[in-house]
Motif scaffolding. Structure first.
Motif, PDB file in Angstrom:
ATOM      1  N   ALA A 196      -9.277  -4.297  -1.497  1.00  0.00           N
ATOM      2  CA  ALA A 196      -9.345  -2.821  -1.691  1.00  0.00           C
ATOM      3  C   ALA A 196      -7.974  -2.077  -2.070  1.00  0.00           C
ATOM      4  CB  ALA A 196      -9.437  -2.311  -0.343  1.00  0.00           C
ATOM      5  N   TYR A 197      -6.892  -3.084  -1.834  1.00  0.00           N
ATOM      6  CA  TYR A 197      -5.629  -2.533  -2.561  1.00  0.00           C
ATOM      7  C   TYR A 197      -5.423  -2.746  -4.196  1.00  0.00           C
ATOM      8  CZ  TYR A 197      -0.846  -2.952  -4.375  1.00  0.00           C
ATOM      9  OH  TYR A 197       0.309  -2.659  -5.116  1.00  0.00           O
ATOM     10  N   LEU A 198      -5.976  -4.027  -4.371  1.00  0.00           N
ATOM     11  CA  LEU A 198      -5.953  -4.454  -5.815  1.00  0.00           C
ATOM     12  C   LEU A 198      -6.935  -3.208  -6.616  1.00  0.00           C
ATOM     13  CD1 LEU A 198      -6.286  -8.140  -5.626  1.00  0.00           C
ATOM     14  CD2 LEU A 198      -4.424  -6.828  -6.565  1.00  0.00           C
ATOM     15  N   MET A 199      -8.210  -2.864  -6.128  1.00  0.00           N
ATOM     16  CA  MET A 199      -8.818  -1.957  -6.899  1.00  0.00           C
ATOM     17  C   MET A 199      -8.158  -0.541  -6.760  1.00  0.00           C
ATOM     18  SD  MET A 199     -12.557  -2.503  -4.718  1.00  0.00           S
ATOM     19  CE  MET A 199     -13.513  -3.918  -5.005  1.00  0.00           C
ATOM     20  N   LEU A 200      -7.694  -0.114  -5.778  1.00  0.00           N
ATOM     21  CA  LEU A 200      -6.795   1.309  -5.959  1.00  0.00           C
ATOM     22  C   LEU A 200      -5.448   1.045  -6.786  1.00  0.00           C
ATOM     23  CD1 LEU A 200      -6.920   2.126  -2.122  1.00  0.00           C
ATOM     24  CD2 LEU A 200      -8.048   3.330  -3.907  1.00  0.00           C
ATOM     25  N   ARG A 201      -4.981   0.007  -6.687  1.00  0.00           N
ATOM     26  CA  ARG A 201      -3.861  -0.188  -7.531  1.00  0.00           C
ATOM     27  C   ARG A 201      -4.370  -0.172  -9.236  1.00  0.00           C
ATOM     28  NH1 ARG A 201       1.327   0.354  -8.744  1.00  0.00           N
ATOM     29  NH2 ARG A 201       2.789  -1.335  -9.085  1.00  0.00           N
ATOM     30  N   GLU A 202      -5.386  -0.728  -9.314  1.00  0.00           N
ATOM     31  CA  GLU A 202      -5.772  -0.584 -10.845  1.00  0.00           C
ATOM     32  C   GLU A 202      -6.271   0.842 -11.417  1.00  0.00           C
ATOM     33  OE1 GLU A 202      -9.777  -2.059 -11.278  1.00  0.00           O
ATOM     34  OE2 GLU A 202      -9.605  -2.165 -13.466  1.00  0.00           O
ATOM     35  N   THR A 203      -6.716   1.524 -10.296  1.00  0.00           N
ATOM     36  CA  THR A 203      -6.918   2.973 -10.433  1.00  0.00           C
ATOM     37  C   THR A 203      -5.554   3.769 -11.019  1.00  0.00           C
ATOM     38  OG1 THR A 203      -8.812   2.766  -9.277  1.00  0.00           O
ATOM     39  CG2 THR A 203      -8.049   5.293  -9.734  1.00  0.00           C
ATOM     40  N   ALA A 209       0.824  -1.041  -0.046  1.00  0.00           N
ATOM     41  CA  ALA A 209      -0.016   0.052   0.106  1.00  0.00           C
ATOM     42  C   ALA A 209       0.821   1.351   0.016  1.00  0.00           C
ATOM     43  CB  ALA A 209      -1.106   0.063   1.287  1.00  0.00           C
ATOM     44  N   THR A 210       2.129   1.037   0.329  1.00  0.00           N
ATOM     45  CA  THR A 210       3.051   2.428   0.329  1.00  0.00           C
ATOM     46  C   THR A 210       3.138   2.933  -0.845  1.00  0.00           C
ATOM     47  OG1 THR A 210       5.115   0.984   0.423  1.00  0.00           O
ATOM     48  CG2 THR A 210       4.122   1.661   2.648  1.00  0.00           C
ATOM     49  N   GLN A 211       2.906   2.118  -1.972  1.00  0.00           N
ATOM     50  CA  GLN A 211       3.406   2.759  -3.217  1.00  0.00           C
ATOM     51  C   GLN A 211       2.318   3.099  -4.154  1.00  0.00           C
ATOM     52  OE1 GLN A 211       4.174  -0.962  -6.146  1.00  0.00           O
ATOM     53  NE2 GLN A 211       2.668  -1.957  -4.957  1.00  0.00           N
ATOM     54  N   LEU A 212       0.888   3.315  -3.409  1.00  0.00           N
ATOM     55  CA  LEU A 212      -0.303   3.795  -4.054  1.00  0.00           C
ATOM     56  C   LEU A 212      -0.058   5.412  -4.271  1.00  0.00           C
ATOM     57  CD1 LEU A 212      -3.109   2.003  -2.065  1.00  0.00           C
ATOM     58  CD2 LEU A 212      -2.374   1.795  -4.436  1.00  0.00           C
ATOM     59  N   ILE A 217     -14.004   4.739  -0.379  1.00  0.00           N
ATOM     60  CA  ILE A 217     -14.364   3.552   0.241  1.00  0.00           C
ATOM     61  C   ILE A 217     -13.223   2.527   0.239  1.00  0.00           C
ATOM     62  CG2 ILE A 217     -15.816   1.838   0.270  1.00  0.00           C
ATOM     63  CD1 ILE A 217     -18.163   3.511  -1.091  1.00  0.00           C
ATOM     64  N   ALA A 218     -12.471   2.316  -0.799  1.00  0.00           N
ATOM     65  CA  ALA A 218     -11.590   1.424  -0.679  1.00  0.00           C
ATOM     66  C   ALA A 218     -10.123   1.978   0.180  1.00  0.00           C
ATOM     67  CB  ALA A 218     -10.920   1.314  -2.224  1.00  0.00           C
ATOM     68  N   ARG A 219     -10.009   3.168   0.200  1.00  0.00           N
ATOM     69  CA  ARG A 219      -9.029   3.588   1.048  1.00  0.00           C
ATOM     70  C   ARG A 219      -9.252   3.557   2.728  1.00  0.00           C
ATOM     71  NH1 ARG A 219      -4.882   5.911  -1.403  1.00  0.00           N
ATOM     72  NH2 ARG A 219      -5.150   6.568  -3.628  1.00  0.00           N
ATOM     73  N   ASP A 220     -10.598   3.587   2.896  1.00  0.00           N
ATOM     74  CA  ASP A 220     -11.155   3.457   4.165  1.00  0.00           C
ATOM     75  C   ASP A 220     -10.861   1.970   4.728  1.00  0.00           C
ATOM     76  OD1 ASP A 220     -12.492   4.878   6.492  1.00  0.00           O
ATOM     77  OD2 ASP A 220     -13.920   3.266   6.039  1.00  0.00           O
ATOM     78  N   VAL A 221     -11.454   1.069   3.712  1.00  0.00           N
ATOM     79  CA  VAL A 221     -11.224  -0.422   4.062  1.00  0.00           C
ATOM     80  C   VAL A 221      -9.750  -0.417   4.309  1.00  0.00           C
ATOM     81  CG1 VAL A 221     -11.374  -2.499   3.171  1.00  0.00           C
ATOM     82  CG2 VAL A 221     -13.471  -0.913   2.855  1.00  0.00           C
ATOM     83  N   LEU A 222      -8.823  -0.106   3.512  1.00  0.00           N
ATOM     84  CA  LEU A 222      -7.538  -0.533   3.497  1.00  0.00           C
ATOM     85  C   LEU A 222      -6.737   0.122   4.726  1.00  0.00           C
ATOM     86  CD1 LEU A 222      -5.169  -1.582   1.864  1.00  0.00           C
ATOM     87  CD2 LEU A 222      -4.765   0.852   0.839  1.00  0.00           C
ATOM     88  N   ARG A 223      -7.250   1.378   5.249  1.00  0.00           N
ATOM     89  CA  ARG A 223      -6.641   2.107   6.505  1.00  0.00           C
ATOM     90  C   ARG A 223      -7.244   1.340   7.585  1.00  0.00           C
ATOM     91  NH1 ARG A 223      -7.451   7.952   3.924  1.00  0.00           N
ATOM     92  NH2 ARG A 223      -5.561   7.999   2.585  1.00  0.00           N
TER      93      ARG A 223
END
Length: 354
Positions: free
Chosen positions: A307-314, A18-21, A290-296
């Motif tokens: 959640a990480y994969l969704m954000l990474r795709e974005t 997640a640090t690379q998002l 929403i994904a960031r909230d679940v991730l945090r």
């Protein structure tokens, strides 16, 4: 590995990745980079330095970014149990469905097989269609029949029946999308009612909610479908837009009333949006929040991994958009629009915009 141990292992892997998002400031900075700086920042030099058209380079970059995402997915699903892995792979099957739509469009338009092949993504076995077999069939209906014997049985059968009845590529692709989201909702419902399941319902449910809002507005007010025809295209969500709420929404007679009748957070996000492009932009931002909230704040390894994969795709889409914008030499204003940094403006009415 015990359930607690594999949850802890998964959470550790996700925390490291997640640090690379990207942050919003990162996206703004990337929008100002030259093509050479982008190539250096994302190690894309070998692709962008090759000879070829801008389209071929853009395609190669997109394929490379998808490959990175799916390699990370393969690492994250490794410690998951059968059901968890199935759910994450069901989410990732969207890439196989992109290929399926490309194949179907090619068959319907009778395109050259080589031209179709050049527009397919190269995918790993877990989410791949048996493309070579599908190339040999002569029509879209026959192609879907071939898929009815595999993991996409329900999707293929429903899509084929709709296409045989209506002979419309639009209806065919809508059926494919509907079955994709229905499968995600079905898998989440099977997780039970624990804390992990609740986090997954919010995460997957927000995806289904957002698709429902876009479909409802597009089908009712752009394509002028009846309330019953529109409802048939929607998927009851495990989060906000459940069956009765969808029935109430499709009966409303304009888009402003629909947005005003949406449940709390969706209504707040979309009020004043004005056009479908802006609605889509705001829904994308809402999904990322929403994904960031679940991730945090989430405790469930499965939910945090997805959640990480969704954000990474974005983030990968951000990189592709910046590269594509540079290859096409687009003005800075259009780059910001494409990245969602500016509100979307649409001069067309709803029906024209569809």
């Amino acid at each position: 590995m015990t359930s607690a141990a594999h949850n802890a292992y998964l959470n550790t892997r996700v925390a490291a990745k997640a640090t690379q998002l990207f942050s919003l400031d990162d996206v703004r900075r990337f929008s100002l980079l030259s093509l050479g700086e982008i190539a250096q920042e994302f190690v894309l030099g070998s692709i962008l330095e090759e000879t070829g058209s801008a389209r071929a380079k853009g395609r190669a970059v997109e394929q490379a970014l998808i490959q990175v995402l799916l390699e990370e997915l393969a690492q994250l699903v490794r410690p998951m149990n059968h059901e968890e892995r199935g759910l994450v792979l069901a989410w990732a099957r969207k890439f196989a469905l992109f290929n399926l739509k490309t194949l179907l469009r090619g068959k319907i338009r009778q395109l050259d097989p080589q031209e179709i092949r050049e527009n397919l993504y190269d995918l790993p076995p877990q989410v791949r269609l048996s493309n070579e077999d599908l190339f040999r069939v002569e029509s879209a209906v026959e192609l879907l029949r071939c898929l009815e014997g595999g993991p996409l049985t329900l999707l293929a059968r429903q899509a084929r029946e709709i296409y045989e009845k209506r002979q419309e590529s639009f209806a065919l692709e809508a059926a494919i999308d509907q079955r994709y989201y229905a499968e995600l909702a079905r898998r989440v419902a099977r997780l039970g009612d624990g804390k992990a399941a609740r986090q997954m319902r919010v995460l997957i449910g927000s995806l289904v909610d957002h698709a429902n809002v876009l479909w409802l507005l597009r089908f009712r007010f752009a394509y002028r479908l009846s309330p019953s025809e529109t409802f048939y295209q929607l998927v009851p969500s495990p989060h906000l837009l459940y069956r009765q709420r969808l029935l109430d929404l499709v009966s409303l007679d304009d888009e402003v009333k629909v947005i005003a009748a949406l449940p709390g957070s969706l209504r707040e996000v979309l009020t004043g949006s004005g056009n479908l492009m802006e609605i889509q932009r705001r829904l994308g931002m809402h999904g990322s929040e929403i994904a960031r909230d679940v991730l945090r704040h989430g405790e469930c390894g499965l939910a945090r991994a997805l959640a990480y994969l969704m954000l990474r795709e974005t983030d990968q889409r951000v990189v592709f958009t910046v590269v594509q914008s540079q290859l096409l030499n687009l003005p800075a204003y259009y780059v910001e629009l494409a990245l969602g940094l500016q509100p979307s403006i649409c001069v067309h009415q709803w029906q024209e915009a569809a």
